[in-house]
Scaffold this active site. Sequence first.
Site, short mmCIF file in Angstrom:
data_model
loop_
_atom_site.label_atom_id
_atom_site.label_comp_id
_atom_site.label_asym_id
_atom_site.label_seq_id
_atom_site.Cartn_x
_atom_site.Cartn_y
_atom_site.Cartn_z
N HIS A 295 -5.75 3.27 -3.48
CA HIS A 295 -7.05 2.86 -2.95
C HIS A 295 -7.19 3.02 -1.44
CE1 HIS A 295 -4.49 -0.79 -2.99
NE2 HIS A 295 -5.07 -1.04 -1.83
N ASP B 110 0.84 -1.20 0.00
CA ASP B 110 0.00 0.00 0.00
C ASP B 110 0.87 1.25 0.00
OD1 ASP B 110 -2.74 -1.03 0.18
OD2 ASP B 110 -2.11 -1.84 2.10
N ASP C 41 -6.87 -5.21 -4.52
CA ASP C 41 -7.35 -4.71 -3.23
C ASP C 41 -8.42 -3.63 -3.29
OD1 ASP C 41 -7.41 -4.85 -0.46
OD2 ASP C 41 -5.85 -3.34 -0.19
#
Length: 1078
Positions: A439, A71, A193
């Site tokens: 995201h 991430d 994801d």
Amino acid sequence: MAHTKEKTTMLCKTIYWFAVLYIFAYFLHDVEMRNINAAYESPASQCGYLSCHPTKQNMLNVHLIPHTHDDVGWLKTVDQYYYGSKTNIQKAGVQYIIDSVVDALVKDPEKRFIYVESAFFFKWWKEQTSTVQESVKTLVNEGRLEFIGGAWSMNDEATTHYQSIIDQFSWGLRRLNDTFGECGRPRIGWQIDPFGHSREMASIFAQMGFDGLFFGRLDYQDKDERLMTKNAEMIWRGSANLAKASDLFSGALYNNYQAPDGFCFDILCNDDPIIDGKHSPDNNVKERVDTFLDYAKTQSKYYRTNNVIITMGGDFTYQAAQVYYKNLDKLIRYANARQVNGSNINLIYSTPSCYLKSLHESGITWPTKTDDFFPYASDPHAYWTGYFTSRPTLKRFERDSNHFLQVCKQLSAMAPKKSVEFEPHLTFMRETLGIMQHHDAITGTEKQKVAFDYAKRMSVGIRACAGNTRSVLNQLSVKSETSSNTSEPRSDYIFDFKICPLLNITSCPLSELNERFALTLYNPLAHFTDEYVRVPVTHYDYKVIDNNGVTMDIQVLPVPSAVMKMKNRSSNAQYELIFLASNLPPLGYRTYYIEKQNYFKEFFGPSVSPKKTSSLTVIENEHIKLGFDTNGFLSEVTADGITQFVSQEFLYYEGAKGNNAEFLNRSSGAYIFRPNQNKIHFVANQVDIEVYRGEIVQEVHQKFNDWISQVVRVYRSRSYAEFEWLIGPIPIDDDVGKEVITRFNSGIESTGIFYTDSNGREMIKRRRNRRDTWNLKLNEEVSGNYYPVTTKITLEDGTARMAILPDRAQGGSSLQDGALELMVHRRLLHDDAFGVGEALNETEHGEGLIARGKHLFFFGQSGNRSGISLKATERIVQLENLLPTWKFFSNMTSYNAEEWRTSFKNIFQGISMVLPKSVHLLTLEPWHLNQLLVRFEHIMEKGEDVNYSRSVQINVKNVLSTFEIDDMRETTLDGNAWLNETERLQFVPDSEEEVYNSYATFSKSAKAIHLLSAAKPFLGVKFSDEALSSGQLGAESNRIKRTVHTERFNLHTGDNQKYMIELSPMEIRTFVVYLSVY
């Protein structure tokens, strides 16, 4: 002598051919046949599909995919994740992952690994020695390290705008292409994801030349249905306008994206390794291999071919890659050794592209899909629709930053003289916006400290790019006789060209502190625009003149009282100066001189119209009229000869609060929207109003309560109304979290149907309480009907149409016929237990966060409307709302109006030919040396307007004739591969006569099912403790009849002339333009 003569002859021939090749290369302008400005690659490169380990016929081939999901900010900031700090929050260090993986791959040519996030990779890359870089290039060229996705970050698909998605893919893919050449170019999308998937995203992948897409999350009922009917892999029709050009093979992963239960061999996991000591009492080879092969066989029952993909990784895995790989080696070796004893399962190191290649080679047909994967629910009470609105101010800041990025790109491209810092400034802004598409960034699902870091990055990026815009605008404004003759742009700038980032709360120090100042309006669109401008001022008597010396009509209105009362608003502005700026040049600017008048006259500022107590209060222009009842609420609207009851109100849902221990106790949080008992609360029965009327604008200032207010405006000649809302601080004294909506009610008979946009482009039909591909069983009737609204939500019947255009991404729905609602703000007191570990309780200076924004309201005839259709009008305004003029302010203390007008160039047009309003110059930016990247876009869909939906032809060289263009070549959407050399894998759809699923594998199911947990971080597999009765899932009875769509749209090839192009509805065409070198 003969030998010497022969050598001389050979030398002459060599020189001759060298000269021929040199001339040929000159005319090609550095154009490679496959790659654009790519690094040299060895002819022996065996990457991509050529690098795949062989599969075995008549066996189940298990494609093991070593990967990590990193991430780009979430629980920790981007830098904290990269460097591995703050281990008390999460043990994650990306630099160690890449170090470790590269070391393992170098040692063993059989191993494979995929990497996705370019933001992290290139942060690592620039720290490496040339020796390490060469080793990595070898790995890439041999297909052992493969880039998948390749964008700067793995973007969200609900709250992102298509312009930003395309930009961040273009930049990530360019960096890969420049560094590694063709072997660095991904062919597979990897959206494992994001919390739901948009149809437009599939279309974008297809237009970039990608062969396929794999994703992890989809609604638990949809997934059950697809697995039971072997429809988890499909051909996704990405566009209703672009035909096969937007088709994309797409597959839902079986296990989200983590390893099977018990087989996470990472140091972050607790699963046992494979113990193969021959005499060890803990030897578990047989048990582990049996379990894994059983898992593979089970998974294979739900897919159509003899190939399955199993992800071996998770969130920030492979920080010690040798641990994971050592166990995978053993798993492969011992599993495949059983083949001599009759096992028909073959395990191989693989990649998503190699898996897709095997599916393609199977030669079977595939189901199709035409809608999208929203909303996503992970269990009966967890609809991931809250993040559509979470952190509304961050969402707006991202939209503003994208706006300025486009301005910065254009002005940097048009600069007469370019400074060395231009490119670093622009690159930083590009990369910052790339990070923001992540995201867990724009979604608002990060921790608060991470949100602050994102905002800081955008602020720094804007300041950096402002250096470019200031330099260019000074070069363009200062006439040549006063300019420097050096090759570098002047550093002693005459004008400030300052940015006022707080105009949304009517604050701008330069306009407040100076009695004379200039306002430069830069228009980033490729057609002339008119715009009503609002300037913060401290007085009500000003004079505005344009570049021709013409005095402008103005109107002055007070700053709304709720804005004036905002704590920590450091502004002296009490008024807004309003005027109409007309004929603003395309990709150009017009500057206005504004001066405070110090003459005494009997004028005491704007006055409030008297209140009406027995009839409607009306504001109107020649196109639209709004009526407000005696309680202060909007009550009726007249437009296009239709008068209809239309009301607007603010309401809120109470956020559900629970311990999250079972589905029914799910809390509303950053991800999840779950209203308590679906009850809705009115915020006011009576609204205080003030009415202001003038020749330019008429306004109603509404106060609903102490924390909700609004200004409703109707500008002269506009066919829509503007609703500017201000929400906050949302009170929580009652210990109740609140989710605030605005709702427009009308008499339109919409029969449960409404429409929302897909990432700002095509509209998608929604049906209340329904999904197109399965029989929906809905336990959350409010949140389960919410959809992402990036730019527009509409409904209509045979007579009337209503549309709302927000200024940022929001969640929206139509929960009753004729009504549209949008969630504008959320403040919650409980976490929803999906990983972020914080309640969504944004504060500022010790109080709840205040958000301010706008909705544009359209109403009128739905069908045969004279002139331009309402749909086409909405499209044009939508674009002008996304990219209005950018405001630059300059102090004019040293120049009176006449000196300013005669000494400087106060109007500029950057393109020579104005584009029709149906065509958007989506991109104009500096690319490689002496190159521009240019995109043209048709903004209309088929059938939206009789005239504006037609195909359009333009001559690119005529449009860009202010540049010295030498050549032009068309690329894929991302700008990194030649279009005429790009071939995609083609997949064959199921027969259109086969309207029922033919692969159904219905069987008696278990009495109860444990759903796969959706809570992050994803490492090993986790299942929910709560069992869901099998009757809650529809796979046994969901044999849905499919609607067959046979219409196809033929793309136009355009004129044969070199620079003449044709655009069909919704088509985007991308070009690298070569500029002459002098």
